[in-house]
Motif scaffolding. Structure first.
Motif: not given
Length: 584
Positions: A167-186
DNA sequence: GCCGTTTTCGGCCCGACTGTTTTCAGTCG
């Protein structure tokens, strides 16, 4: 009185089945919930209900167990079965329980399928869907029928939960994926993942954004997604490979704390929080804490801290949110002293290339230093564990000479203790001679063979090892491999008592496949006054990072650093060893 | 069925989304 040695898990399963069957038969939902709560309460008990009853404990003192469930537990323990359950089984086809596991199907729909179409189980439901009979029932339709057919295939896989490191590894991938999304604040990952449970059934992503649509669009681009299950204004659910579900919620910044609190759970923790709020004239939902008399008046919600504060509670670390002891009167001090990863100073269980490890003694020492430890113990396998090329006395003493030489070079900046993971043989004795063990700095004993022996045999082997003067600790005391191998049948109450009597440690093994003692057992051992030790059981230099998972178990158990041996400084650990080691 | 510093009766957490409906029940977390 004849006492059946029924396990708490089996007893909980009986109440869980009662709940399912009662729900199917349309029983009052609160009564159904009472059975589910009872099952939960029993599953999280430290000692076996059978033993508690035998020693005269009143089960109705346990929260969630009333006079009825206490009496039923007694009947089950004394007779091995429950008449009410037998009766329900005759009234409600058991296969209907499987129907309830299909996403989108609950008790009401399952029963309707049974009454209208004579559906009895998954097979007859599939048949009814393929005939088109389901779509014809009032309240159902073409779409429902289709989704049932699709979701049936998922049911078998859906029981799979992800191990915490996966699950940790999946979360790391998701965090990286959302890094590309400027619309996210938190962004935060809530749910059982944030509570650091040993396995995770799904992931809950929480986000604040001025543009929820952009965030959801980005989510939809995550490569592993197989199907988008639902998408609304603020909520989106997807399924990725292996039938694993990820949910996302987009919330307003002012509701961040309330939403984070809500989506972190557990469900049982939240039920308690909300009813506590109610008793204080407040109302809690995922948007905030409100005045119950004037729901437009927001009292708190921006941070989790203020949500808990207005309820008169300290901020409760996610690991403790299981409705166990986090609301007790001593909770604030327990929380203040909760163990942290940085409290760990040493690691007392690891392997090298001398047996089945991947790295040399020198490489392990360097990696341990790099990860900030003050000391380690090298504990390779003993000779009985031949698959791992376990060491005999001569080879072990040769390794210890090498460690002595290495310590000379380290000149006190870091210390390597001469240890051994000594096998507890099938017949009971230890695998190495007392003469040899007396020369060790640190001896941890563990079972690798004869795991299928009876409860009495296994318990006796471990208790004998604990009583052995040279042994300091028992490693992976239940032998379970999560989702792969059940724990051996061991009387943990007797093991804890022995550890207390002989002042020996019990291990929390930090390997995410093991994690035993688990949170409940570790809490129980610590309550009894037994000192715990958290070890990685490292088989390579990369495994030192696994310490985090062991600490998570300890935190879920509510342990303070004083209750864990290897939080001590090198000098304090040496002192402990001096007091707890027999040299002659 | 559980529970109780207003209670031994009458409450029991709360809202989003879907599919099937014309206003809502069922399911889920």
């Amino acid at each position: 009185m004849n006492i059946h040695k029924i396990t708490n898990e089996a007893l909980a399963a009986i109440f869980e089945e009662m709940a399912d069957l009662l729900e199917l038969s349309g029983e009052n939902t609160f009564r159904v919930r009472a059975y589910r709560n009872g099952a939960m309460a029993i599953a999280s008990l430290a000692s076996p209900v059978a033993d508690m009853i035998a020693s005269g404990v009143d089960l109705s003192d346990i929260e969630g167990i009333g006079s009825t469930l206490a009496e039923k537990s007694k009947v089950i323990v004394e007779t091995g079965h429950l008449p009410q359950l037998e009766k329900l089984r005759q009234e409600v086809p058991r296969g209907l329980r499987d129907l309830m596991r299909i996403p989108g199907l609950g008790a009401k729909k399952a029963m309707k399928l049974h009454q209208e179409l004579g559906v009895l189980d998954l097979a007859s439901l599939r048949d009814a869907c393929q005939r088109g009979a389901v779509a014809a029932i009032k309240g159902f339709g073409e779409k429902t029928q289709q989704s049932i057919l699709q979701n049936m295939d998922i049911v078998e896989k859906a029981s799979k939960r992800l191990a915490i490191d996966v699950a940790d590894a999946l979360v790391t991938r998701l965090r990286a994926h959302f890094q590309e999304c400027p619309a996210i604040n938190q962004i935060e990952f809530a749910g059982s993942y944030r509570r650091c449970k040993e396995t995770v059934g799904d992931l809950d992503i929480l986000v604040t954004s001025d543009s929820p649509t952009a965030v959801m669009d980005r989510f939809a681009e995550f490569p592993a997604i197989q199907e988008i299950l639902a998408r609304g204004e603020t909520k989106m659910s997807v399924r990725i490979s292996d039938a694993f579900q990820i949910d996302m919620r987009v919330v307003e910044p002012d509701a961040w704390g309330a939403a984070l609190q809500y989506f972190t759970g557990s469900k049982e923790h939240n039920v308690h929080v909300r009813s506590l709020a109610k008793s204080k004239g407040l109302k809690v939902n995922e948007y905030g804490v409100f005045d119950a008399n004037d729901e437009s008046r927001l009292v708190a919600g921006k941070t989790e801290q203020e949500v808990y504060q207005v309820l008169g509670l300290p901020w409760i670390p996610p690991e403790l949110r299981e409705n166990r002891r986090e609301f007790a009167s001593d909770a604030a001090s327990r929380i203040a002293h909760l163990i942290r990863w940085e409290d760990i100073q040493g690691d007392l269980h690891m392997h090298t290339t001398a047996t089945d490890g991947e790295n040399t003694l020198e490489e392990m020492v360097q990696a341990a230093k790099d990860s900030g430890l003050q000391y380690i113990a090298i504990t390779d396998h003993s000779k009985r564990v031949s698959v791992a090329r376990g060491l005999d006395e001569a080879k072990l003493i040769e390794q210890w000479r090498a460690i002595d030489a290495l310590n000379q070079k380290l000149a006190g900046a870091f210390h390597v203790f001469k240890g051994i993971e000594c096998d507890i043989l099938e017949e009971g004795p230890l695998d190495l001679s007392d003469d040899c063990l007396r020369q060790a700095d640190w001896v941890t004993a563990s079972i690798h063979f004869g795991q299928k022996q009876s409860r009495d045999q296994i318990t006796d082997r471990i208790v004998r090892a604990i009583a052995h003067p040279c042994v300091h600790s028992i490693s992976h005391p239940t032998g379970r491999l999560i989702s792969r191998r059940n724990p051996y049948d061991v009387d943990m109450t007797a093991v804890v008592q022995a550890a207390k009597e002989y002042k020996k440690c019990l291990e929390i093994n930090a390997n995410p496949e093991r994690l035993d003692l688990n949170d409940i057992m570790a809490a129980n051992a610590a309550d009894a006054g037994v000192l715990l030790v958290i070890n990685t059981d490292a088989h390579s230099v990369s495994h030192f990072a696994l310490m985090k998972y062991g600490v998570q178990v300890a935190r879920r158990a509510g342990l303070s650093k004083d209750q864990v041996l290897n939080t001590r400084s090198l000098s304090a650990f040496r002192e402990w060893l001096a007091q707890h080691t027999v040299r002659s």
